[in-house]
Design a protein around this motif. Structure first.
Motif, PDB file in Angstrom:
ATOM      1  N   ILE A  91       0.838  -1.212   0.000  1.00 24.09           N
ATOM      2  CA  ILE A  91       0.000   0.000   0.000  1.00 24.09           C
ATOM      3  C   ILE A  91       0.867   1.255   0.000  1.00 24.09           C
ATOM      4  N   LEU A  92       1.894   1.275   0.837  1.00 23.40           N
ATOM      5  CA  LEU A  92       2.781   2.442   0.877  1.00 23.40           C
ATOM      6  C   LEU A  92       3.531   2.610  -0.445  1.00 23.40           C
ATOM      7  N   ALA A  93       3.990   1.507  -1.025  1.00 21.06           N
ATOM      8  CA  ALA A  93       4.713   1.579  -2.305  1.00 21.06           C
ATOM      9  C   ALA A  93       3.815   2.147  -3.397  1.00 21.06           C
ATOM     10  N   PHE A 117       4.302  21.012  -5.105  1.00 21.94           N
ATOM     11  CA  PHE A 117       4.989  20.880  -3.824  1.00 21.94           C
ATOM     12  C   PHE A 117       4.209  19.957  -2.890  1.00 21.94           C
ATOM     13  N   SER A 118       2.890  20.080  -2.901  1.00 19.48           N
ATOM     14  CA  SER A 118       2.051  19.233  -2.055  1.00 19.48           C
ATOM     15  C   SER A 118       2.183  17.765  -2.442  1.00 19.48           C
ATOM     16  N   ALA A 119       2.167  17.481  -3.743  1.00 20.90           N
ATOM     17  CA  ALA A 119       2.318  16.101  -4.206  1.00 20.90           C
ATOM     18  C   ALA A 119       3.704  15.570  -3.856  1.00 20.90           C
ATOM     19  N   TYR A 120       4.719  16.392  -4.038  1.00 17.81           N
ATOM     20  CA  TYR A 120       6.092  15.987  -3.717  1.00 17.81           C
ATOM     21  C   TYR A 120       6.216  15.699  -2.228  1.00 17.81           C
ATOM     22  N   THR A 121       5.705  16.601  -1.409  1.00 13.38           N
ATOM     23  CA  THR A 121       5.801  16.444   0.046  1.00 13.38           C
ATOM     24  C   THR A 121       5.025  15.220   0.517  1.00 13.38           C
ATOM     25  N   ALA A 122       3.838  15.016  -0.028  1.00 13.13           N
ATOM     26  CA  ALA A 122       3.052  13.833   0.347  1.00 13.13           C
ATOM     27  C   ALA A 122       3.809  12.557  -0.017  1.00 13.13           C
ATOM     28  N   GLY A 123       4.427  12.539  -1.201  1.00 14.77           N
ATOM     29  CA  GLY A 123       5.231  11.379  -1.602  1.00 14.77           C
ATOM     30  C   GLY A 123       6.419  11.171  -0.677  1.00 14.77           C
ATOM     31  N   MET A 124       7.045  12.262  -0.283  1.00 10.83           N
ATOM     32  CA  MET A 124       8.189  12.174   0.628  1.00 10.83           C
ATOM     33  C   MET A 124       7.750  11.606   1.981  1.00 10.83           C
ATOM     34  N   VAL A 125       6.604  12.059   2.482  1.00  8.14           N
ATOM     35  CA  VAL A 125       6.095  11.559   3.760  1.00  8.14           C
ATOM     36  C   VAL A 125       5.796  10.067   3.666  1.00  8.14           C
ATOM     37  N   VAL A 126       5.161   9.651   2.576  1.00  5.42           N
ATOM     38  CA  VAL A 126       4.874   8.222   2.376  1.00  5.42           C
ATOM     39  C   VAL A 126       6.178   7.430   2.333  1.00  5.42           C
ATOM     40  N   LEU A 127       7.174   7.961   1.647  1.00  3.16           N
ATOM     41  CA  LEU A 127       8.466   7.280   1.560  1.00  3.16           C
ATOM     42  C   LEU A 127       9.127   7.177   2.935  1.00  3.16           C
ATOM     43  N   ILE A 128       9.045   8.224   3.719  1.00  3.84           N
ATOM     44  CA  ILE A 128       9.603   8.196   5.075  1.00  3.84           C
ATOM     45  C   ILE A 128       8.881   7.137   5.910  1.00  3.84           C
ATOM     46  N   VAL A 129       7.555   7.091   5.790  1.00  5.01           N
ATOM     47  CA  VAL A 129       6.789   6.078   6.528  1.00  5.01           C
ATOM     48  C   VAL A 129       7.186   4.675   6.070  1.00  5.01           C
ATOM     49  N   LEU A 130       7.359   4.498   4.765  1.00  4.17           N
ATOM     50  CA  LEU A 130       7.794   3.188   4.250  1.00  4.17           C
ATOM     51  C   LEU A 130       9.128   2.791   4.858  1.00  4.17           C
ATOM     52  N   TRP A 131      10.075   3.712   4.908  1.00  4.68           N
ATOM     53  CA  TRP A 131      11.388   3.421   5.485  1.00  4.68           C
ATOM     54  C   TRP A 131      11.301   3.157   6.986  1.00  4.68           C
TER      55      TRP A 131
END
Length: 145
Positions: A91-93, A117-131
């Motif tokens: 799901i995160l991926a 910027f919002s899409a980029y930041t949301a993707g970054m947050v998801v990536l951080i959560v995945l890690w």
């Protein structure tokens, strides 16, 4: 191979396809202009400013596919390597990849800064959560892996 592993691999493939798609669109914008002489080789050897806006937007978006997505690839491959792909990983991926598509669509069309910027930041947050999820599962909860 479990369904979750297949779905994770498909998310990787979807991200790769985004990168290749942007590359092809960028080539379609740039190559004909250079081949026709509209843009001289000397004008693009070091700088992209000679290209029209659409070509520069595609070029910037293509470059962007080698920033956060690199960390996504590493995480996804680590998850696959451990053989412990779960639904949270999938799901995160996929959420990350969908947000990359949204970011790229904005980046290569309107280039509206706030939504991009919002899409980029949301993707970054998801990536951080995945890690964080990956580290939690593999290092803290299952230190024997």
């Amino acid at each position: 191979m479990p369904l979750t592993a297949k779905l994770l691999i498909l998310s990787i493939a979807a991200q790769v396809l985004l990168t290749i798609g942007i590359l092809l669109l960028m080539g379609r914008e740039r190559v004909p202009r250079v081949m026709s002489g509209e843009i001289r080789w000397q004008d693009i050897a070091v700088d992209r400013s000679a290209y029209p806006l659409r070509a520069r937007l595609l070029s910037n978006s293509f470059d962007n596919q080698f920033q956060l997505p690199v960390l996504f690839y590493v995480a996804a491959l680590l998850i696959l390597w451990t053989g412990s792909v779960g639904w949270v990983d999938v799901i995160l991926a996929w959420l990350f990849v969908v947000l990359r598509y949204v970011h790229a669509a904005i980046h290569t069309t309107s280039n509206s800064l706030l939504p991009r910027f919002s899409a980029y930041t949301a993707g970054m947050v998801v990536l951080i959560v995945l890690w964080l999820w990956l580290i939690l599962r593999l290092v803290i909860l299952a230190p024997s892996i």
